[in-house]
Scaffold this motif. Sequence first.
Motif, PDB file in Angstrom:
ATOM      1  N   UNK A 131      -8.617   0.689   4.016  1.00  0.00           N
ATOM      2  CA  UNK A 131      -7.553   1.364   4.749  1.00  0.00           C
ATOM      3  C   UNK A 131      -6.213   0.641   4.676  1.00  0.00           C
ATOM      4  N   UNK A 132      -6.142  -0.423   3.910  1.00  0.00           N
ATOM      5  CA  UNK A 132      -4.900  -1.176   3.767  1.00  0.00           C
ATOM      6  C   UNK A 132      -5.041  -2.106   2.569  1.00  0.00           C
ATOM      7  N   UNK A 133      -4.051  -2.093   1.665  1.00  0.00           N
ATOM      8  CA  UNK A 133      -4.079  -3.020   0.538  1.00  0.00           C
ATOM      9  C   UNK A 133      -2.681  -3.591   0.328  1.00  0.00           C
ATOM     10  N   UNK A 134      -2.632  -4.767  -0.272  1.00  0.00           N
ATOM     11  CA  UNK A 134      -1.371  -5.429  -0.602  1.00  0.00           C
ATOM     12  C   UNK A 134      -1.184  -5.321  -2.106  1.00  0.00           C
ATOM     13  N   UNK A 135      -0.020  -4.843  -2.517  1.00  0.00           N
ATOM     14  CA  UNK A 135       0.270  -4.658  -3.935  1.00  0.00           C
ATOM     15  C   UNK A 135       1.778  -4.757  -4.131  1.00  0.00           C
ATOM     16  N   UNK A 166       0.370  10.708   5.138  1.00  0.00           N
ATOM     17  CA  UNK A 166      -0.821  10.009   5.600  1.00  0.00           C
ATOM     18  C   UNK A 166      -0.757   8.509   5.357  1.00  0.00           C
ATOM     19  N   UNK A 167       0.154   8.064   4.502  1.00  0.00           N
ATOM     20  CA  UNK A 167       0.230   6.645   4.167  1.00  0.00           C
ATOM     21  C   UNK A 167       1.581   6.076   4.554  1.00  0.00           C
ATOM     22  N   UNK A 225      -0.827   1.382   3.607  1.00  0.00           N
ATOM     23  CA  UNK A 225      -1.922   1.564   4.549  1.00  0.00           C
ATOM     24  C   UNK A 225      -1.949   2.997   5.037  1.00  0.00           C
ATOM     25  N   UNK A 226      -3.094   3.384   5.563  1.00  0.00           N
ATOM     26  CA  UNK A 226      -3.208   4.685   6.195  1.00  0.00           C
ATOM     27  C   UNK A 226      -2.495   4.630   7.535  1.00  0.00           C
ATOM     28  N   UNK A 227      -1.912   5.733   7.960  1.00  0.00           N
ATOM     29  CA  UNK A 227      -1.019   5.732   9.113  1.00  0.00           C
ATOM     30  C   UNK A 227      -1.725   5.298  10.391  1.00  0.00           C
TER      31      UNK A 227
END
Length: 129
Positions: free
Chosen positions: A32-36, A94-95, A114-116
Amino acid sequence: MRHRYSGRKLGRTSSHRDAMFRNMVTSLFEHERIVTTKEKAKELRPIAEKMITLGKRGDLHARRQALSYVRCAGVVHKLFGEIAEQFADRKGGYTRIIQTGVRRGDNASMAIIELVGYDETVAAATTEA
């Protein structure tokens, strides 16, 4: 002139780009959350939102379309279950992309996608339990 060119190449071949975005979408729905990097996050957002829209549709054809893109069947189950319920009354958006600064090695601008409805305290409690 660059008229009507959409999308970024990101220094990769088309097959590498497709595989990278499939992996990133799978990770985004799993965690539900990633760093990029900021550019990858901007390219990932419409793909993820289309997958969530498929999850909200909920029929068999939508599930098969999602399974053809997302790499893990368990993640598709989560997408069509809890994520679709979470965004049932939301029309879009949504993100969320949050810029976090630059990466130390190559000075690339980094971001969190991330998702809201993501909540760190809830996510930490579920991983510890």
